[in-house]
Write an enzyme that holds these catalytic residues in place. Structure first.
Site, PDB file in Angstrom:
ATOM      1  N   ASN A 149       1.184  -1.212   0.004  1.00  0.00           N
ATOM      2  CA  ASN A 149      -0.265   0.299   0.210  1.00  0.00           C
ATOM      3  C   ASN A 149       0.573   0.924  -0.193  1.00  0.00           C
ATOM      4  O   ASN A 149       0.455   1.916   0.767  1.00  0.00           O
ATOM      5  CB  ASN A 149      -1.272  -0.012   1.494  1.00  0.00           C
ATOM      6  CG  ASN A 149      -1.853   0.909   1.182  1.00  0.00           C
ATOM      7  OD1 ASN A 149      -2.624   1.616  -0.101  1.00  0.00           O
ATOM      8  ND2 ASN A 149      -2.561   1.800   2.192  1.00  0.00           N
ATOM      9  N   PRO A 172       3.582 -12.484  -8.277  1.00  0.00           N
ATOM     10  CA  PRO A 172       3.062 -11.693  -7.662  1.00  0.00           C
ATOM     11  C   PRO A 172       2.056 -10.042  -8.301  1.00  0.00           C
ATOM     12  O   PRO A 172       1.949 -10.420  -9.367  1.00  0.00           O
ATOM     13  CB  PRO A 172       4.386 -10.656  -7.238  1.00  0.00           C
ATOM     14  CG  PRO A 172       5.627 -10.545  -7.714  1.00  0.00           C
ATOM     15  CD  PRO A 172       5.234 -12.225  -8.916  1.00  0.00           C
ATOM     16  N   ARG A 215       3.453  -0.362   8.346  1.00  0.00           N
ATOM     17  CA  ARG A 215       5.080  -1.502   7.996  1.00  0.00           C
ATOM     18  C   ARG A 215       5.835  -1.806   8.640  1.00  0.00           C
ATOM     19  O   ARG A 215       6.449  -2.801   8.913  1.00  0.00           O
ATOM     20  CB  ARG A 215       5.355  -0.670   7.199  1.00  0.00           C
ATOM     21  CG  ARG A 215       4.153  -0.893   5.820  1.00  0.00           C
ATOM     22  CD  ARG A 215       5.116  -0.289   4.225  1.00  0.00           C
ATOM     23  NE  ARG A 215       3.705   0.344   4.305  1.00  0.00           N
ATOM     24  CZ  ARG A 215       3.399   1.581   3.752  1.00  0.00           C
ATOM     25  NH1 ARG A 215       3.687   2.558   5.129  1.00  0.00           N
ATOM     26  NH2 ARG A 215       2.614   2.119   3.036  1.00  0.00           N
ATOM     27  N   ASP A 274       0.254  -7.033  -7.772  1.00  0.00           N
ATOM     28  CA  ASP A 274      -0.778  -6.117  -7.285  1.00  0.00           C
ATOM     29  C   ASP A 274      -1.794  -5.902  -7.751  1.00  0.00           C
ATOM     30  O   ASP A 274      -1.828  -5.903  -8.810  1.00  0.00           O
ATOM     31  CB  ASP A 274       1.474  -5.377  -7.261  1.00  0.00           C
ATOM     32  CG  ASP A 274       1.276  -5.329  -8.950  1.00  0.00           C
ATOM     33  OD1 ASP A 274       0.655  -5.632  -9.673  1.00  0.00           O
ATOM     34  OD2 ASP A 274       2.099  -4.211  -9.085  1.00  0.00           O
ATOM     35  N   ARG A 291       8.144   6.543  -2.901  1.00  0.00           N
ATOM     36  CA  ARG A 291       7.997   6.614  -1.160  1.00  0.00           C
ATOM     37  C   ARG A 291       8.386   5.270  -0.753  1.00  0.00           C
ATOM     38  O   ARG A 291       9.698   5.678   0.298  1.00  0.00           O
ATOM     39  CB  ARG A 291       7.117   6.876  -0.684  1.00  0.00           C
ATOM     40  CG  ARG A 291       6.738   7.157   0.997  1.00  0.00           C
ATOM     41  CD  ARG A 291       5.254   7.796   1.633  1.00  0.00           C
ATOM     42  NE  ARG A 291       5.633   7.657   2.718  1.00  0.00           N
ATOM     43  CZ  ARG A 291       5.106   6.880   3.399  1.00  0.00           C
ATOM     44  NH1 ARG A 291       4.445   5.796   2.841  1.00  0.00           N
ATOM     45  NH2 ARG A 291       5.613   6.815   4.822  1.00  0.00           N
ATOM     46  N   LYS A 343       1.011 -11.481  -1.402  1.00  0.00           N
ATOM     47  CA  LYS A 343       1.683 -10.583  -2.875  1.00  0.00           C
ATOM     48  C   LYS A 343       3.228 -10.284  -1.742  1.00  0.00           C
ATOM     49  O   LYS A 343       4.067 -10.833  -3.591  1.00  0.00           O
ATOM     50  CB  LYS A 343       1.069  -9.224  -3.443  1.00  0.00           C
ATOM     51  CG  LYS A 343       1.259  -8.720  -3.903  1.00  0.00           C
ATOM     52  CD  LYS A 343       2.383  -7.710  -4.030  1.00  0.00           C
ATOM     53  CE  LYS A 343       3.475  -6.815  -4.806  1.00  0.00           C
ATOM     54  NZ  LYS A 343       4.258  -6.307  -4.809  1.00  0.00           N
TER      55      LYS A 343
END
Length: 272
Positions: A123, A231, A172, A233, A128, A214
């Site tokens: 997310n 994966p 996280r 996403d 970033r 994922k």
DNA sequence: TCCCAGGCTCTCT
DNA sequence: AGAGAGCATGGG
């Protein structure tokens, strides 16, 4: 003073290896490029610089023997990507995506670094993600010739989520610490998952808080060298429903992870 | 300001 | 089992 950056040699006639595509396609987050197209990075404590020059690649920071000893495997140079692209090109969309990203190679990153990086990726957006990982290395890695090593699981296992506040990873942080502790304690052995049954490896990885299917697939593909991992996403899900009727073409299944990277790079390229 | 990002956990049906 | 809110933070 003689430094190892004085070492230089040229890799001749390399196929399917575009540095920009490979190092900035979203599989790794620490490589950077200067204005003249020279890419630099650090893996473990090894620093290297690379530059595309026609069919050759100019390497600095290691000699040929050292390159063959370590980096050739990291860059997956023994794999014939041309053959793979040919095989999956029976599907028109897959062919377009593979040709668009024909210079991509799937890096064989360090297992812990890949796992940790993709925990951070959830997310989140790529600029970033890079920032958080950079701060993580600067705060908790070891300085090395202007670079910082990626902090070990052992180093992070000794910390608390609050200690990670400076890297601004948000929710996280607690996931990173849980992962570090499971690795450091030996509860989870990433190396052993390289050859484990896929479902077993998936389940093991998902025992870490904040690791779902994922992130587990990313850890397997990018950190454990498993191209059977695929994966999914938001971008891949979008592409699958829009271009592939929901699933990968049969010809791409043996190379699912690589096909996934072609699709990811392709669909994001279309946005820009 | 608002929407979204290489998702996952937790809760409520 | 499946749907949906909430999550930290900041880029565009």
């Amino acid at each position: 003073m003689i430094t190892e950056t004085n070492k230089m040699f040229i890799l001749k006639n390399v196929k399917n290896f575009d540095l920009a595509q490979t190092l900035d396609c979203g599989q790794a987050f620490r490589w950077s490029c200067d204005e003249s197209g020279v890419w630099r990075g650090i893996v473990e404590e090894k620093i290297i610089s690379l530059e595309n020059a026609g069919n050759d690649i100019i390497i600095r920071g290691c000699n040929e023997a050292e390159f063959n000893e370590f980096w050739a495997d990291y860059f997956d140079l023994s794999r014939d990507y041309g053959k793979i692209i040919h095989e999956i090109s029976d599907n028109a969309t897959m062919k377009r995506a593979a040709e668009f990203g024909s210079g991509i190679r799937i890096l064989k990153q360090k297992p812990w670094e890949a796992l940790c990086s993709f925990i951070i990726s959830q997310n989140n957006n790529i600029p970033r993600i890079k920032g958080i990982i950079e701060r993580l290395c600067k705060e908790f890695g070891k300085p090395k010739n202007g670079f910082y090593t990626f902090p070990s699981a052992k180093r992070l296992a000794a910390l608390t989520p609050d200690d990670l506040a400076p890297i601004r990873a948000g929710f996280r942080a607690k996931y990173i610490i849980d992962a570090a502790r499971k690795i450091d304690s030996g509860e989870l052995d990433l190396e052993s998952l390289k050859n484990a049954d896929y479902e077993v490896a998936l389940e093991k990885l998902m025992s870490i808080k904040g690791v779902g299917p994922k992130v587990a697939d990313c850890a397997m593909l990018y950190g454990l060298g498993r191209i059977d991992a695929f994966p999914r996403d938001v971008w891949i899900k979008r592409a699958l429903s829009e271009f592939f009727d929901g699933e990968l073409p049969a010809s791409a299944l043996p190379y699912a992870g690589i096909a996934q990277q072609y699709i990811f790079y392709y669909i994001r390229g279309l946005e820009k």
